[in-house]
Design a protein around this motif. Structure first.
Motif, PDB file in Angstrom:
ATOM      1  N   VAL A 247      25.698 -13.819  24.963  1.00 11.12           N
ATOM      2  CA  VAL A 247      25.316 -13.860  26.642  1.00 11.12           C
ATOM      3  C   VAL A 247      26.355 -13.577  27.091  1.00 11.12           C
ATOM      4  O   VAL A 247      27.483 -13.946  27.177  1.00 11.12           O
ATOM      5  CB  VAL A 247      24.746 -15.276  26.990  1.00 11.12           C
ATOM      6  N   LEU A 248      26.321 -12.804  28.135  1.00 14.86           N
ATOM      7  CA  LEU A 248      27.420 -12.318  28.881  1.00 14.86           C
ATOM      8  C   LEU A 248      27.493 -12.974  30.390  1.00 14.86           C
ATOM      9  O   LEU A 248      26.542 -13.401  30.741  1.00 14.86           O
ATOM     10  CB  LEU A 248      27.302 -10.669  29.216  1.00 14.86           C
ATOM     11  N   ASP A 249      28.382 -12.668  31.251  1.00 16.19           N
ATOM     12  CA  ASP A 249      28.655 -13.089  32.496  1.00 16.19           C
ATOM     13  C   ASP A 249      29.061 -14.473  32.496  1.00 16.19           C
ATOM     14  O   ASP A 249      29.108 -15.188  33.564  1.00 16.19           O
ATOM     15  CB  ASP A 249      27.421 -12.741  33.332  1.00 16.19           C
ATOM     16  N   GLY A 250      29.250 -15.182  31.298  1.00 16.68           N
ATOM     17  CA  GLY A 250      29.743 -16.486  31.296  1.00 16.68           C
ATOM     18  C   GLY A 250      31.282 -16.821  31.513  1.00 16.68           C
ATOM     19  O   GLY A 250      32.027 -16.073  31.659  1.00 16.68           O
ATOM     20  N   GLY A 251      31.435 -18.020  31.580  1.00 14.54           N
ATOM     21  CA  GLY A 251      32.990 -18.393  31.938  1.00 14.54           C
ATOM     22  C   GLY A 251      33.285 -18.333  33.293  1.00 14.54           C
ATOM     23  O   GLY A 251      34.656 -18.498  33.473  1.00 14.54           O
ATOM     24  N   LYS A 252      32.598 -17.904  34.141  1.00 19.91           N
ATOM     25  CA  LYS A 252      33.242 -17.715  35.630  1.00 19.91           C
ATOM     26  C   LYS A 252      33.089 -18.981  36.175  1.00 19.91           C
ATOM     27  O   LYS A 252      32.448 -19.980  36.029  1.00 19.91           O
ATOM     28  CB  LYS A 252      32.247 -16.712  36.179  1.00 19.91           C
ATOM     29  N   THR A 253      33.763 -19.079  37.343  1.00 16.94           N
ATOM     30  CA  THR A 253      34.050 -20.140  38.124  1.00 16.94           C
ATOM     31  C   THR A 253      33.552 -20.033  39.518  1.00 16.94           C
ATOM     32  O   THR A 253      34.230 -19.041  40.210  1.00 16.94           O
ATOM     33  CB  THR A 253      35.283 -21.013  37.978  1.00 16.94           C
ATOM     34  N   LEU A 254      32.721 -20.725  40.271  1.00 23.26           N
ATOM     35  CA  LEU A 254      32.187 -20.275  41.795  1.00 23.26           C
ATOM     36  C   LEU A 254      32.603 -21.493  42.502  1.00 23.26           C
ATOM     37  O   LEU A 254      32.359 -22.397  42.012  1.00 23.26           O
ATOM     38  CB  LEU A 254      30.730 -19.897  41.727  1.00 23.26           C
ATOM     39  N   VAL A 255      33.358 -20.937  43.496  1.00 23.58           N
ATOM     40  CA  VAL A 255      33.741 -22.013  44.463  1.00 23.58           C
ATOM     41  C   VAL A 255      32.855 -21.955  45.628  1.00 23.58           C
ATOM     42  O   VAL A 255      32.923 -20.953  46.021  1.00 23.58           O
ATOM     43  CB  VAL A 255      35.177 -22.010  44.777  1.00 23.58           C
TER      44      VAL A 255
ATOM     45  N   ILE B 282      23.773 -18.339  43.643  1.00 20.79           N
ATOM     46  CA  ILE B 282      23.213 -17.547  42.328  1.00 20.79           C
ATOM     47  C   ILE B 282      23.970 -17.677  41.328  1.00 20.79           C
ATOM     48  O   ILE B 282      24.968 -17.001  41.304  1.00 20.79           O
ATOM     49  CB  ILE B 282      22.760 -16.320  43.067  1.00 20.79           C
ATOM     50  N   LEU B 283      23.451 -18.226  40.155  1.00 23.32           N
ATOM     51  CA  LEU B 283      24.122 -17.837  38.831  1.00 23.32           C
ATOM     52  C   LEU B 283      23.412 -17.096  38.193  1.00 23.32           C
ATOM     53  O   LEU B 283      22.491 -16.991  38.332  1.00 23.32           O
ATOM     54  CB  LEU B 283      24.232 -19.507  38.164  1.00 23.32           C
ATOM     55  N   LYS B 284      24.252 -16.332  37.414  1.00 26.14           N
ATOM     56  CA  LYS B 284      23.779 -14.921  36.702  1.00 26.14           C
ATOM     57  C   LYS B 284      24.258 -14.876  35.175  1.00 26.14           C
ATOM     58  O   LYS B 284      25.249 -15.145  34.875  1.00 26.14           O
ATOM     59  CB  LYS B 284      23.773 -13.887  37.536  1.00 26.14           C
ATOM     60  N   CYS B 285      23.149 -14.645  34.369  1.00 31.29           N
ATOM     61  CA  CYS B 285      23.743 -14.418  32.918  1.00 31.29           C
ATOM     62  C   CYS B 285      22.810 -13.278  32.385  1.00 31.29           C
ATOM     63  O   CYS B 285      21.699 -12.850  32.973  1.00 31.29           O
ATOM     64  CB  CYS B 285      23.466 -15.756  31.993  1.00 31.29           C
ATOM     65  N   ASN B 286      23.494 -12.534  31.597  1.00 28.26           N
ATOM     66  CA  ASN B 286      22.607 -11.348  30.953  1.00 28.26           C
ATOM     67  C   ASN B 286      22.763 -11.068  29.434  1.00 28.26           C
ATOM     68  O   ASN B 286      23.958 -11.616  29.011  1.00 28.26           O
ATOM     69  CB  ASN B 286      22.831 -10.077  31.708  1.00 28.26           C
ATOM     70  N   SER B 287      21.898 -10.447  28.688  1.00 22.54           N
ATOM     71  CA  SER B 287      22.100 -10.243  27.359  1.00 22.54           C
ATOM     72  C   SER B 287      22.463  -8.843  26.993  1.00 22.54           C
ATOM     73  O   SER B 287      21.834  -8.367  25.887  1.00 22.54           O
ATOM     74  CB  SER B 287      21.090 -10.939  26.292  1.00 22.54           C
TER      75      SER B 287
ATOM     76  N   GLU C  14      24.478 -18.676  23.986  1.00 22.26           N
ATOM     77  CA  GLU C  14      24.527 -19.277  25.335  1.00 22.26           C
ATOM     78  C   GLU C  14      25.846 -19.077  26.074  1.00 22.26           C
ATOM     79  O   GLU C  14      26.655 -18.520  25.702  1.00 22.26           O
ATOM     80  CB  GLU C  14      24.418 -20.951  25.402  1.00 22.26           C
ATOM     81  N   GLY C  15      25.946 -18.915  27.419  1.00 25.94           N
ATOM     82  CA  GLY C  15      27.034 -18.758  28.260  1.00 25.94           C
ATOM     83  C   GLY C  15      27.231 -19.920  29.325  1.00 25.94           C
ATOM     84  O   GLY C  15      26.138 -20.775  29.206  1.00 25.94           O
ATOM     85  N   GLN C  16      28.262 -20.047  29.898  1.00 23.73           N
ATOM     86  CA  GLN C  16      28.564 -21.075  30.749  1.00 23.73           C
ATOM     87  C   GLN C  16      28.937 -20.425  32.083  1.00 23.73           C
ATOM     88  O   GLN C  16      29.859 -19.546  32.015  1.00 23.73           O
ATOM     89  CB  GLN C  16      29.521 -22.034  30.049  1.00 23.73           C
ATOM     90  N   VAL C  17      28.547 -21.039  33.160  1.00 27.26           N
ATOM     91  CA  VAL C  17      29.051 -20.861  34.664  1.00 27.26           C
ATOM     92  C   VAL C  17      29.667 -22.148  35.048  1.00 27.26           C
ATOM     93  O   VAL C  17      28.687 -23.122  35.126  1.00 27.26           O
ATOM     94  CB  VAL C  17      27.947 -20.268  35.471  1.00 27.26           C
ATOM     95  N   HIS C  18      30.705 -22.191  35.609  1.00 27.53           N
ATOM     96  CA  HIS C  18      31.339 -23.494  36.287  1.00 27.53           C
ATOM     97  C   HIS C  18      31.083 -23.204  37.862  1.00 27.53           C
ATOM     98  O   HIS C  18      31.562 -22.523  38.352  1.00 27.53           O
ATOM     99  CB  HIS C  18      32.811 -23.492  35.811  1.00 27.53           C
ATOM    100  N   VAL C  19      30.790 -24.171  38.162  1.00 24.91           N
ATOM    101  CA  VAL C  19      30.529 -24.461  39.959  1.00 24.91           C
ATOM    102  C   VAL C  19      31.507 -25.539  40.480  1.00 24.91           C
ATOM    103  O   VAL C  19      31.439 -26.785  39.718  1.00 24.91           O
ATOM    104  CB  VAL C  19      29.134 -24.465  40.137  1.00 24.91           C
ATOM    105  N   LYS C  20      32.256 -25.267  41.489  1.00 21.97           N
ATOM    106  CA  LYS C  20      32.991 -26.345  42.165  1.00 21.97           C
ATOM    107  C   LYS C  20      32.569 -26.436  43.647  1.00 21.97           C
ATOM    108  O   LYS C  20      32.619 -25.373  44.273  1.00 21.97           O
ATOM    109  CB  LYS C  20      34.510 -26.185  42.093  1.00 21.97           C
ATOM    110  N   VAL C  21      31.884 -27.443  44.089  1.00 24.35           N
ATOM    111  CA  VAL C  21      31.583 -27.444  45.296  1.00 24.35           C
ATOM    112  C   VAL C  21      32.603 -28.202  46.297  1.00 24.35           C
ATOM    113  O   VAL C  21      33.055 -29.686  45.778  1.00 24.35           O
ATOM    114  CB  VAL C  21      30.187 -28.515  45.393  1.00 24.35           C
ATOM    115  N   LEU C  22      33.033 -27.858  47.371  1.00 28.56           N
ATOM    116  CA  LEU C  22      34.092 -28.582  48.285  1.00 28.56           C
ATOM    117  C   LEU C  22      33.392 -29.060  49.410  1.00 28.56           C
ATOM    118  O   LEU C  22      32.723 -28.394  50.114  1.00 28.56           O
ATOM    119  CB  LEU C  22      35.037 -27.567  48.412  1.00 28.56           C
ATOM    120  N   SER C  23      33.864 -30.178  49.824  1.00 32.87           N
ATOM    121  CA  SER C  23      33.453 -30.764  51.107  1.00 32.87           C
ATOM    122  C   SER C  23      34.133 -29.887  52.251  1.00 32.87           C
ATOM    123  O   SER C  23      35.013 -29.356  52.287  1.00 32.87           O
ATOM    124  CB  SER C  23      33.902 -32.285  51.307  1.00 32.87           C
TER     125      SER C  23
END
Length: 315
Positions: A154-162, A170-175, A242-251
């Motif tokens: 699975v590609l596009d994993g490992g990213k971190t969105l702030v 929007i989180l995205k993955c592709n094969s 599988e792939g992973q996408v990391h999300v960090k939500v700031l106040s």
């Protein structure tokens, strides 16, 4: 692609999903000296065989490798070609291995080219049949060629969105060129993966599969509790990846607090500078006043002295 009829003696092995067939006739398949790192293998609905081969130049050559990505069950024929002169080699032999498990010994010489060949047929029906298949040539030394049979990554994993509280993302993955049977999205909670509810109309999570090989997860009204790791899982006919996408939500208060802290430091610094300048100006002024007073006192004393001298003369 060529068709190879199965002999009756081979049927029991085929039913177990693994065929190891030594051939006594030359093969006309093309030779490959280097590995292809990204190759798609389609499902063989007509029970035909897909051939892959690797060439070894001699026992002193480096190990040769090839990646084979499978998204569907397929019947493979793996072939290793040893084209070095073996007349001077002692106890020359070959062994096939699946991982560390020895499978079969199978070696024959091509009557037309004089090359030594060994073949292994395997029906990859599930993830247990994936892994590393190696042909090991050995004599006084050893070399091998390895076929890495894998489920597509699975590609596009490992990213971190702030993102910020209240936003959407929007989180995205592709094969790539491979087509999973199904895409699933999870949220990591501790040591577990929790399947997200993407079907409810009241859910903040909405899954959109633009195509069979691309999946997107829309998350609305983000909160700080949504921070963490999201897992996109591709389910293929022979396994999963599988792939992973990391999300960090700031106040919103986060950046504001930083701004206020910087502003406070600037105010304190400016106050110190202005206070120092005021003190610096005030000190010379006081010195000037003291100097003037001393001069006036001196003048008065001189005047008094002159007046006393005048009186004495008159007397």
């Amino acid at each position: 692609m060529r068709l190879f009829p199965l002999q009756p003696a081979m049927v029991p092995l085929f039913l177990y999903g693994l065929l190891c067939v030594p051939s006594i006739t030359p093969h006309s398949a093309g030779l490959e000296g280097t590995s292809q790192t990204f190759e798609k293998i389609e499902e063989n609905e007509d029970n035909s065989i897909t051939i892959h081969n690797l060439t070894i130049s001699g026992l002193s050559s480096n190990d040769t490798k090839k990646n084979i990505f499978l998204d569907s069950p397929v019947h493979l024929q793996l072939e290793c070609i040893f084209n070095a002169n073996t007349s001077q080699l002692q106890n020359f032999n070959v062994t096939w291995k699946h991982g560390d498990e020895e499978i079969i010994r199978n070696l024959y010489q091509d009557n037309n080219t004089g090359e030594w060949r060994t073949t292994l047929e395997v029906f990859v029906a599930d993830v247990n049949r994936t892994g590393n298949y190696s042909c090991v040539f050995s004599s006084t030394s050893e070399t091998k060629a390895t076929f890495h049979i894998k489920v597509p990554p699975v590609l596009d994993g490992g990213k971190t969105l702030v993102v910020y509280n209240g936003d959407s993302t929007i989180l995205k993955c592709n094969s790539s060129i491979y087509k999973p049977v199904e895409w699933l999205w999870y949220k990591v909670s501790g040591n577990e993966q929790v399947l997200l509810n993407v079907s409810s109309k009241f859910s903040k999570y909405k899954q959109v599969n633009k195509s069979a090989s691309v999946t997107k997860l829309n998350i609305s009204d983000l909160a700080e509790g949504d921070s963490g790791t999201f897992v996109c899982k591709a389910v293929f006919k022979i396994g999963e990846s599988e792939g992973q996408v990391h999300v960090k939500v700031l106040s919103l208060m986060g950046p504001l607090k930083v701004f206020l802290a910087i502003l406070a430091e600037v105010v304190v610094l400016v106050t110190i500078i202005l206070g120092y300048e005021m003190l610096s100006k005030k000190k010379p002024s006081e010195d000037d006043e003291k100097s003037e007073e001393e001069q006036m006192t001196q003048l008065k004393s001189e005047e008094n002295g002159e007046a006393s001298t005048t009186r004495q003369r008159k007397v």
